[in-house]
Design a protein around this motif. Structure first.
Motif, PDB file in Angstrom:
ATOM      1  N   LYS A 145     -14.745  -6.108   9.959  1.00 41.26           N
ATOM      2  CA  LYS A 145     -14.511  -5.942  11.396  1.00 41.26           C
ATOM      3  C   LYS A 145     -15.048  -4.582  11.855  1.00 41.26           C
ATOM      4  O   LYS A 145     -14.828  -3.579  11.177  1.00 41.26           O
ATOM      5  CB  LYS A 145     -13.000  -6.041  11.667  1.00 41.26           C
ATOM      6  CG  LYS A 145     -12.631  -6.011  13.121  1.00 41.26           C
ATOM      7  CD  LYS A 145     -11.134  -6.141  13.272  1.00 41.26           C
ATOM      8  CE  LYS A 145     -10.702  -5.674  14.645  1.00 41.26           C
ATOM      9  NZ  LYS A 145      -9.235  -5.736  14.777  1.00 41.26           N
ATOM     10  N   GLY A 146     -15.756  -4.591  12.965  1.00 42.24           N
ATOM     11  CA  GLY A 146     -16.309  -3.353  13.505  1.00 42.24           C
ATOM     12  C   GLY A 146     -17.761  -3.126  13.126  1.00 42.24           C
ATOM     13  O   GLY A 146     -18.425  -2.271  13.704  1.00 42.24           O
ATOM     14  N   GLU A 147     -18.263  -3.894  12.175  1.00 42.60           N
ATOM     15  CA  GLU A 147     -19.649  -3.721  11.753  1.00 42.60           C
ATOM     16  C   GLU A 147     -20.613  -4.361  12.751  1.00 42.60           C
ATOM     17  O   GLU A 147     -20.289  -5.366  13.384  1.00 42.60           O
ATOM     18  CB  GLU A 147     -19.884  -4.367  10.374  1.00 42.60           C
ATOM     19  CG  GLU A 147     -19.382  -3.531   9.223  1.00 42.60           C
ATOM     20  CD  GLU A 147     -19.676  -4.171   7.876  1.00 42.60           C
ATOM     21  OE1 GLU A 147     -19.854  -3.411   6.920  1.00 42.60           O
ATOM     22  OE2 GLU A 147     -19.693  -5.410   7.758  1.00 42.60           O
ATOM     23  N   HIS A 148     -21.798  -3.775  12.822  1.00 40.96           N
ATOM     24  CA  HIS A 148     -22.881  -4.399  13.573  1.00 40.96           C
ATOM     25  C   HIS A 148     -23.628  -5.239  12.537  1.00 40.96           C
ATOM     26  O   HIS A 148     -24.095  -4.703  11.536  1.00 40.96           O
ATOM     27  CB  HIS A 148     -23.795  -3.344  14.185  1.00 40.96           C
ATOM     28  CG  HIS A 148     -24.929  -3.942  14.943  1.00 40.96           C
ATOM     29  ND1 HIS A 148     -24.747  -4.578  16.153  1.00 40.96           N
ATOM     30  CD2 HIS A 148     -26.248  -4.049  14.652  1.00 40.96           C
ATOM     31  CE1 HIS A 148     -25.920  -5.034  16.579  1.00 40.96           C
ATOM     32  NE2 HIS A 148     -26.845  -4.731  15.684  1.00 40.96           N
ATOM     33  N   VAL A 149     -23.702  -6.538  12.778  1.00 38.76           N
ATOM     34  CA  VAL A 149     -24.292  -7.443  11.783  1.00 38.76           C
ATOM     35  C   VAL A 149     -25.708  -7.835  12.187  1.00 38.76           C
ATOM     36  O   VAL A 149     -25.977  -8.172  13.344  1.00 38.76           O
ATOM     37  CB  VAL A 149     -23.418  -8.705  11.598  1.00 38.76           C
ATOM     38  CG1 VAL A 149     -23.999  -9.607  10.515  1.00 38.76           C
ATOM     39  CG2 VAL A 149     -21.982  -8.311  11.251  1.00 38.76           C
ATOM     40  N   LYS A 150     -26.589  -7.761  11.211  1.00 36.98           N
ATOM     41  CA  LYS A 150     -27.992  -8.108  11.415  1.00 36.98           C
ATOM     42  C   LYS A 150     -28.361  -9.141  10.350  1.00 36.98           C
ATOM     43  O   LYS A 150     -28.479  -8.807   9.175  1.00 36.98           O
ATOM     44  CB  LYS A 150     -28.815  -6.825  11.225  1.00 36.98           C
ATOM     45  CG  LYS A 150     -30.081  -6.770  11.993  1.00 36.98           C
ATOM     46  CD  LYS A 150     -30.625  -5.346  11.931  1.00 36.98           C
ATOM     47  CE  LYS A 150     -32.042  -5.311  12.415  1.00 36.98           C
ATOM     48  NZ  LYS A 150     -32.557  -3.937  12.428  1.00 36.98           N
ATOM     49  N   LEU A 151     -28.492 -10.397  10.778  1.00 38.59           N
ATOM     50  CA  LEU A 151     -28.902 -11.443   9.847  1.00 38.59           C
ATOM     51  C   LEU A 151     -30.400 -11.621   9.992  1.00 38.59           C
ATOM     52  O   LEU A 151     -30.906 -11.776  11.108  1.00 38.59           O
ATOM     53  CB  LEU A 151     -28.203 -12.765  10.173  1.00 38.59           C
ATOM     54  CG  LEU A 151     -26.661 -12.754  10.255  1.00 38.59           C
ATOM     55  CD1 LEU A 151     -26.158 -14.134  10.671  1.00 38.59           C
ATOM     56  CD2 LEU A 151     -26.055 -12.336   8.923  1.00 38.59           C
ATOM     57  N   VAL A 152     -31.105 -11.563   8.875  1.00 34.28           N
ATOM     58  CA  VAL A 152     -32.547 -11.797   8.902  1.00 34.28           C
ATOM     59  C   VAL A 152     -32.783 -13.115   8.168  1.00 34.28           C
ATOM     60  O   VAL A 152     -32.709 -13.182   6.949  1.00 34.28           O
ATOM     61  CB  VAL A 152     -33.322 -10.628   8.255  1.00 34.28           C
ATOM     62  CG1 VAL A 152     -34.823 -10.876   8.359  1.00 34.28           C
ATOM     63  CG2 VAL A 152     -32.960  -9.305   8.919  1.00 34.28           C
ATOM     64  N   ILE A 153     -33.004 -14.168   8.973  1.00 32.04           N
ATOM     65  CA  ILE A 153     -33.049 -15.518   8.415  1.00 32.04           C
ATOM     66  C   ILE A 153     -34.478 -16.071   8.393  1.00 32.04           C
ATOM     67  O   ILE A 153     -35.173 -16.039   9.412  1.00 32.04           O
ATOM     68  CB  ILE A 153     -32.167 -16.486   9.236  1.00 32.04           C
ATOM     69  CG1 ILE A 153     -30.831 -15.801   9.619  1.00 32.04           C
ATOM     70  CG2 ILE A 153     -31.899 -17.762   8.461  1.00 32.04           C
ATOM     71  CD1 ILE A 153     -30.012 -16.597  10.627  1.00 32.04           C
ATOM     72  N   THR A 154     -34.860 -16.580   7.261  1.00 34.39           N
ATOM     73  CA  THR A 154     -36.186 -17.188   7.130  1.00 34.39           C
ATOM     74  C   THR A 154     -36.049 -18.669   6.787  1.00 34.39           C
ATOM     75  O   THR A 154     -35.439 -19.026   5.779  1.00 34.39           O
ATOM     76  CB  THR A 154     -37.020 -16.481   6.033  1.00 34.39           C
ATOM     77  OG1 THR A 154     -37.028 -15.080   6.290  1.00 34.39           O
ATOM     78  CG2 THR A 154     -38.460 -16.997   6.014  1.00 34.39           C
ATOM     79  N   ALA A 155     -36.598 -19.523   7.646  1.00 29.90           N
ATOM     80  CA  ALA A 155     -36.656 -20.959   7.352  1.00 29.90           C
ATOM     81  C   ALA A 155     -37.855 -21.161   6.441  1.00 29.90           C
ATOM     82  O   ALA A 155     -38.963 -20.749   6.769  1.00 29.90           O
ATOM     83  CB  ALA A 155     -36.805 -21.745   8.642  1.00 29.90           C
ATOM     84  N   THR A 156     -37.622 -21.760   5.277  1.00 26.58           N
ATOM     85  CA  THR A 156     -38.698 -21.818   4.282  1.00 26.58           C
ATOM     86  C   THR A 156     -39.489 -23.126   4.251  1.00 26.58           C
ATOM     87  O   THR A 156     -40.659 -23.127   3.874  1.00 26.58           O
ATOM     88  CB  THR A 156     -38.146 -21.540   2.868  1.00 26.58           C
ATOM     89  OG1 THR A 156     -37.089 -22.468   2.590  1.00 26.58           O
ATOM     90  CG2 THR A 156     -37.596 -20.127   2.767  1.00 26.58           C
ATOM     91  N   ASP A 157     -38.858 -24.255   4.634  1.00 30.13           N
ATOM     92  CA  ASP A 157     -39.569 -25.532   4.487  1.00 30.13           C
ATOM     93  C   ASP A 157     -40.022 -26.176   5.805  1.00 30.13           C
ATOM     94  O   ASP A 157     -40.963 -26.952   5.829  1.00 30.13           O
ATOM     95  CB  ASP A 157     -38.705 -26.524   3.693  1.00 30.13           C
ATOM     96  CG  ASP A 157     -37.346 -26.755   4.328  1.00 30.13           C
ATOM     97  OD1 ASP A 157     -36.992 -26.025   5.284  1.00 30.13           O
ATOM     98  OD2 ASP A 157     -36.625 -27.657   3.880  1.00 30.13           O
ATOM     99  N   ARG A 158     -39.347 -25.834   6.885  1.00 32.23           N
ATOM    100  CA  ARG A 158     -39.674 -26.362   8.217  1.00 32.23           C
ATOM    101  C   ARG A 158     -38.831 -25.587   9.221  1.00 32.23           C
ATOM    102  O   ARG A 158     -38.068 -24.711   8.832  1.00 32.23           O
ATOM    103  CB  ARG A 158     -39.363 -27.859   8.318  1.00 32.23           C
ATOM    104  CG  ARG A 158     -37.918 -28.235   7.947  1.00 32.23           C
ATOM    105  CD  ARG A 158     -37.442 -29.492   8.668  1.00 32.23           C
ATOM    106  NE  ARG A 158     -37.282 -29.223  10.100  1.00 32.23           N
ATOM    107  CZ  ARG A 158     -37.595 -30.086  11.059  1.00 32.23           C
ATOM    108  NH1 ARG A 158     -38.078 -31.274  10.768  1.00 32.23           N
ATOM    109  NH2 ARG A 158     -37.394 -29.769  12.337  1.00 32.23           N
ATOM    110  N   ASP A 159     -38.929 -25.895  10.506  1.00 29.47           N
ATOM    111  CA  ASP A 159     -38.098 -25.215  11.497  1.00 29.47           C
ATOM    112  C   ASP A 159     -36.638 -25.656  11.349  1.00 29.47           C
ATOM    113  O   ASP A 159     -36.366 -26.827  11.066  1.00 29.47           O
ATOM    114  CB  ASP A 159     -38.569 -25.548  12.916  1.00 29.47           C
ATOM    115  CG  ASP A 159     -39.872 -24.838  13.274  1.00 29.47           C
ATOM    116  OD1 ASP A 159     -40.539 -24.304  12.362  1.00 29.47           O
ATOM    117  OD2 ASP A 159     -40.225 -24.818  14.472  1.00 29.47           O
ATOM    118  N   HIS A 160     -35.736 -24.711  11.528  1.00 33.31           N
ATOM    119  CA  HIS A 160     -34.307 -24.998  11.561  1.00 33.31           C
ATOM    120  C   HIS A 160     -33.726 -24.212  12.740  1.00 33.31           C
ATOM    121  O   HIS A 160     -34.476 -23.610  13.521  1.00 33.31           O
ATOM    122  CB  HIS A 160     -33.624 -24.583  10.250  1.00 33.31           C
ATOM    123  CG  HIS A 160     -34.007 -25.426   9.077  1.00 33.31           C
ATOM    124  ND1 HIS A 160     -33.421 -26.645   8.794  1.00 33.31           N
ATOM    125  CD2 HIS A 160     -34.925 -25.237   8.099  1.00 33.31           C
ATOM    126  CE1 HIS A 160     -33.971 -27.161   7.707  1.00 33.31           C
ATOM    127  NE2 HIS A 160     -34.895 -26.330   7.262  1.00 33.31           N
TER     128      HIS A 160
END
Ligand code: CUA
Length: 123
Positions: A54-69
């Motif tokens: 709680k209180g953190e700034h979250v940065k998700l770096v997401i890569t779709a590998t096989d097709r768009d998601h």
């Protein structure tokens, strides 16, 4: 003249003191950034359980590998298209503790509806 001579060091002392207090305050108000790399593919997010504080700034770096998601985190009003092969950053502040489900939001095949996970924000 005597007043000026004694006032100057005192003034410098207060400036240093104020600057110290200010920098401490600035440090306290800037939340720590928690960066988490993720992948998305048929039909899973990896990791599919994300734990932050709680209180953190979250940065998700997401890569779709096989097709768009897609990445939909309803509680944070996030619905991000994930283009195949392009790391996409999703950012938010984890203000409240709890468990928040996320899911794929782009029809990607037979298993689309079971492509999901959860974000856990710890107190
Ligand atoms: Cu992945 Cu729908």
């Amino acid at each position: 003249m005597r007043l000026k001579e004694t006032a100057m060091p005192l003034f410098v002392f207060y400036v240093v003191l104020a600057a110290g207090a200010l920098s401490q305050e600035v440090r306290a108000t800037i939340p720590a950034t928690h960066e988490i790399p993720m992948t998305a593919k048929k039909y899973e997010f990896n990791p599919n359980l994300i734990t932050v504080r709680k209180g953190e700034h979250v940065k998700l770096v997401i890569t779709a590998t096989d097709r768009d998601h897609g990445f939909k985190l309803e509680a944070f009003k996030i619905n991000q298209h994930l283009k195949k092969g392009e790391p996409t950053t999703v950012e938010f502040d984890a203000k409240n503790a709890g468990e928040f489900p996320f899911q794929c939001s782009v029809i990607c095949g037979m298993g689309h509806h079971r492509m999901k996970g959860a974000l856990v924000v710890e107190e």
